[in-house]
Write a protein that holds these residues in place. Structure first.
Motif, PDB file in Angstrom:
ATOM      1  N   LYS A  21      12.216  15.399  38.199  1.00 50.24           N
ATOM      2  CA  LYS A  21      11.954  16.511  39.116  1.00 50.24           C
ATOM      3  C   LYS A  21      13.249  17.164  39.549  1.00 50.24           C
ATOM      4  O   LYS A  21      14.191  16.480  39.934  1.00 50.24           O
ATOM      5  CB  LYS A  21      11.210  15.977  40.347  1.00 50.24           C
ATOM      6  N   GLY A  24       9.676  22.286  42.526  1.00 46.31           N
ATOM      7  CA  GLY A  24       8.226  22.275  42.682  1.00 46.31           C
ATOM      8  C   GLY A  24       7.443  22.216  41.378  1.00 46.31           C
ATOM      9  O   GLY A  24       6.276  21.804  41.378  1.00 46.31           O
ATOM     10  N   ASP A  27       6.106  18.752  40.923  1.00 48.10           N
ATOM     11  CA  ASP A  27       4.995  18.420  41.821  1.00 48.10           C
ATOM     12  C   ASP A  27       3.719  19.097  41.346  1.00 48.10           C
ATOM     13  O   ASP A  27       2.639  18.507  41.342  1.00 48.10           O
ATOM     14  CB  ASP A  27       5.294  18.914  43.249  1.00 48.10           C
ATOM     15  N   ARG A 310      16.689  23.844  47.307  1.00 46.83           N
ATOM     16  CA  ARG A 310      17.817  24.157  46.436  1.00 46.83           C
ATOM     17  C   ARG A 310      18.754  25.137  47.140  1.00 46.83           C
ATOM     18  O   ARG A 310      18.294  26.112  47.747  1.00 46.83           O
ATOM     19  CB  ARG A 310      17.299  24.753  45.121  1.00 46.83           C
ATOM     20  N   LYS A 315      16.832  30.940  47.430  1.00 49.65           N
ATOM     21  CA  LYS A 315      16.439  30.352  48.721  1.00 49.65           C
ATOM     22  C   LYS A 315      17.259  30.917  49.887  1.00 49.65           C
ATOM     23  O   LYS A 315      17.228  30.363  50.984  1.00 49.65           O
ATOM     24  CB  LYS A 315      16.596  28.840  48.670  1.00 49.65           C
ATOM     25  N   GLY A 366      22.765  16.631  48.666  1.00 44.27           N
ATOM     26  CA  GLY A 366      22.249  15.589  47.781  1.00 44.27           C
ATOM     27  C   GLY A 366      20.766  15.792  47.578  1.00 44.27           C
ATOM     28  O   GLY A 366      20.216  16.835  47.947  1.00 44.27           O
ATOM     29  N   LEU A 393       6.357  25.171  47.781  1.00 43.36           N
ATOM     30  CA  LEU A 393       5.555  24.031  48.228  1.00 43.36           C
ATOM     31  C   LEU A 393       6.074  23.534  49.568  1.00 43.36           C
ATOM     32  O   LEU A 393       5.326  23.035  50.402  1.00 43.36           O
ATOM     33  CB  LEU A 393       5.640  22.900  47.194  1.00 43.36           C
ATOM     34  N   THR A 394       7.385  23.724  49.766  1.00 40.41           N
ATOM     35  CA  THR A 394       8.053  23.156  50.941  1.00 40.41           C
ATOM     36  C   THR A 394       7.399  23.603  52.253  1.00 40.41           C
ATOM     37  O   THR A 394       7.216  22.799  53.166  1.00 40.41           O
ATOM     38  CB  THR A 394       9.541  23.567  50.909  1.00 40.41           C
TER      39      THR A 394
HETATM   40  P1  ADP Z   1      11.416  25.288  44.071  1.00 40.14           P
HETATM   41  O1  ADP Z   1      10.569  24.688  43.013  1.00 40.14           O
HETATM   42  O2  ADP Z   1      11.673  26.739  43.883  1.00 40.14           O
HETATM   43  O3  ADP Z   1      12.679  24.536  44.297  1.00 40.14           O
HETATM   44  P2  ADP Z   1       9.289  24.479  45.916  1.00 40.14           P
HETATM   45  O4  ADP Z   1       9.161  24.669  47.377  1.00 40.14           O
HETATM   46  O5  ADP Z   1       8.128  24.841  45.091  1.00 40.14           O
HETATM   47  O6  ADP Z   1      10.605  25.238  45.450  1.00 40.14           O
HETATM   48  O7  ADP Z   1       9.536  22.955  45.582  1.00 40.14           O
HETATM   49  C1  ADP Z   1      10.697  22.296  45.916  1.00 40.14           C
HETATM   50  C2  ADP Z   1      10.442  20.811  45.792  1.00 40.14           C
HETATM   51  O8  ADP Z   1      11.660  20.145  45.583  1.00 40.14           O
HETATM   52  C3  ADP Z   1       9.832  20.210  47.020  1.00 40.14           C
HETATM   53  O9  ADP Z   1       9.083  19.077  46.646  1.00 40.14           O
HETATM   54  C4  ADP Z   1      11.076  19.816  47.823  1.00 40.14           C
HETATM   55  O10 ADP Z   1      10.823  18.803  48.750  1.00 40.14           O
HETATM   56  C5  ADP Z   1      11.946  19.309  46.700  1.00 40.14           C
HETATM   57  N1  ADP Z   1      13.375  19.368  46.957  1.00 40.14           N
HETATM   58  C6  ADP Z   1      14.220  20.404  46.764  1.00 40.14           C
HETATM   59  N2  ADP Z   1      15.489  20.055  47.059  1.00 40.14           N
HETATM   60  C7  ADP Z   1      15.431  18.775  47.443  1.00 40.14           C
HETATM   61  C8  ADP Z   1      16.426  17.815  47.865  1.00 40.14           C
HETATM   62  N3  ADP Z   1      17.697  18.145  47.948  1.00 40.14           N
HETATM   63  N4  ADP Z   1      16.007  16.566  48.165  1.00 40.14           N
HETATM   64  C9  ADP Z   1      14.696  16.233  48.074  1.00 40.14           C
HETATM   65  N5  ADP Z   1      13.726  17.078  47.702  1.00 40.14           N
HETATM   66  C10 ADP Z   1      14.088  18.325  47.382  1.00 40.14           C
END
Ligand code: ADP
Ligand code: GLC
Length: 495
Positions: A21, A24, A27, A310, A315, A366, A393-394
């Protein structure tokens, strides 16, 4: 016994949670497959055999050799089960492509992997062979490809299938990533195109994996209704708006759901205390534990803002970096906790800020799944500025955890977050805050509105109740995909 009419859907993607992963996409693919299985679909998954996937898949066995092509040595198709589910997952095992350390798309130093076109052409070739029944498995009715990494699937499938063969559905999770490479590389990827198919893959003198998927898939979806409209416009189409608009009659926007088995304050394996809308004591305990963990002042009333995601232009991480000192200077008790990684320069900027607000600012450059849960559990406000957001998703995770999102109303953010205005507050529909201007001023103004309402406990309680009780489950969306799959299968059978 599998019912004869049971739909067979192969979901192809470069990331699937928890095997691999970066965002998103992982997920969404995992949770959709699980939701489809609940609806009686025979859903299977295929992705590269990254080390993290090899480490986690259960009952792994080699089922077929993959012939060497395009300068890549022979490989194997592996079959196993997801770690947390009975779902079948296939892993495309080409060690020289997927097992050389670093990230999924970048080397350990953050630079792009130059062989990405080859890595994902190999994934697409293998997914097609699987779907066509060439690897000893039953043929699929539908191949559901996702993002540019599998954009060649509709093209390769169209070249090889016979009448009644598998149909392709292509989901765009992000138009910004297009999988570009020199056109003359295509033969080296074992991709041979002429005429109509050449025009499908050609993009301003280069080859675009994304464009091939957009032009040649039997149906297109994006991950929210709003984004489906937006990508037909130059602002959000990243140069492909014309291509999308020409296919508008075969495009649907289907909102992603979230996996309630993982993302709920009642089930999360990583919260120090569980809670629900009916009993929010646990949320207060999560906040205290988080403040303690991060070295923030132990103040139950301090508005605690979080950012998880990210650190990229998409973002608005650059705007967050610029706004952060002003945001914290505005009121002495505001706190902010950030978890993210991304552009090296932006990461550096945040690192430099880290020591400036003792007890009020926690910066973690991180990636940690567990910490993301603790931040959603312990914070009051999620700051989610986005220049564009296919779904996001966040913000849904945050809302389920009773953390109120402050967002730009684009894409899926517009579809899921309702701005707290006089009207929406009195009608009981508000669940967050919007800001239109993609700059510091816009962001700070929205945060100020959120913090002001946070200081009115009755209104905040109501906002939180609306956010926590929203239905973001996959059920309805999986039904919509199922209806599309059925339509495609009956079209294919009519040919
Ligand atoms: P995108 O796919 O554009 O990054 P989304 O909101 O769809 O945005 O999904 C981001 C996913 O990645 C979520 O599950 C979020 O919790 C996770 N995520 C992103 N950055 C981190 C990080 N640094 N640590 C843990 N989870 C992260
Ligand atoms: C992409 C998008 C994000 C979306 C995710 C899952 O990474 O940036 O908005 O939620 O895919 O579909």
């Amino acid at each position: 016994m599998i019912a004869p009419d049971r739909l067979r859907v192969l979901i192809a993607a470069s990331e699937i949670y928890p095997l691999a992963k970066t965002g998103g996409l992982a997920d969404a693919t995992a949770a959709l497959a699980a939701a489809l299985a609940e609806l009686g679909v025979e859903a299977t998954l295929v992705m590269p055999a990254y080390q993290s996937a090899l480490d986690q898949v259960r009952e792994l066995a080699s089922i077929a050799p993959l012939s060497s092509r395009a300068g890549v040595g022979p490989g194997r198709m592996l079959k196993g089960r997801m770690p947390d589910h009975e779902l079948t997952v296939f892993l495309v095992d080409h060690p020289e492509l997927y097992l050389d350390g670093g990230g999924l798309y970048v080397h350990a130093d953050g630079s792009d992997r130059p062989n990405n076109p080859l890595r994902f052409a190999a994934l697409s070739h293998a997914a097609c062979a699987l779907a066509l029944g060439q690897l000893g498995q039953p043929a699929a009715d539908i191949v559901h490809a996702n993002d540019w990494h599998t954009g060649l699937v509709p093209l390769l499938l169209a070249q090889q299938r016979e009448a009644g063969g598998p149909s392709s559905l292509f989901t765009v999770h992000n138009m910004a990533f297009q999988g570009l490479c020199p056109l003359d590389l295509l033969p080296d990827l074992d991709v041979h195109v002429e005429d109509e198919q050449f025009r499908a893959v050609e993009y301003f003198g280069q080859a675009s994996f994304l464009k091939a998927g957009l032009v040649l898939a039997d149906w297109l979806t994006t991950v929210s209704p709003r984004y489906a409209q937006e990508i037909c416009t130059p602002e959000f189409g990243f140069g492909l708006d014309g291509v999308i608009a020409a296919r508008a009659d075969r495009l649907s926007g289907i909102l992603n759901g979230i996996d309630g088995a993982v993302w709920s304050p009642e089930n999360s394996p990583w919260l120090p205390a569980r809670y629900s809308l009916d009993n929010l004591d646990g949320k207060a305990r999560c906040k205290e534990a988080l403040q303690r963990e991060l070295g923030l002042n132990l103040d139950p009333n301090a508005p605690l803002i979080t950012f998880v995601g990210r650190l990229t232009w998409q973002k608005m991480a650059d705007v967050l970096l610029e706004s952060l000192p002003l945001m914290l200077d505005a009121e002495p008790d505001r706190q902010l906790a950030l978890l993210g990684e991304g552009d090296r320069e932006i990461e550096l900027g945040f690192r430099e800020l880290a020591g400036r607000f003792p007890g009020r600012l926690a910066i973690d450059i991180g990636y940690s799944e567990a910490k993301a849960h603790r931040l959603h559990g312990g914070a009051d406000i999620l700051l989610h500025g986005s220049r564009f957001e296919p779904c996001g998703l966040t913000q849904m995770y945050a809302m389920k955890f009773g953390t109120i999102p402050v967002v730009r109303p684009v894409g899926g953010l517009a579809d899921t977050v309702i701005d707290a205005t006089q009207e929406s507050l009195s009608s009981g529909t508000a669940n967050g805050f919007h800001f239109d201007q993609a700059d510091t001023e816009g962001m700070l103004e929205a945060v100020a509105r959120a913090v002001a309402l946070y200081r009115q406990p009755d209104s905040w309680r109501q906002l939180r109740a609306v956010a926590m009780s929203a239905d973001f489950s996959w059920q309805g969306s999986a039904q919509r995909y199922l209806a599309l799959y059925r339509k495609l299968r009956s079209e294919a059978r009519r040919v």
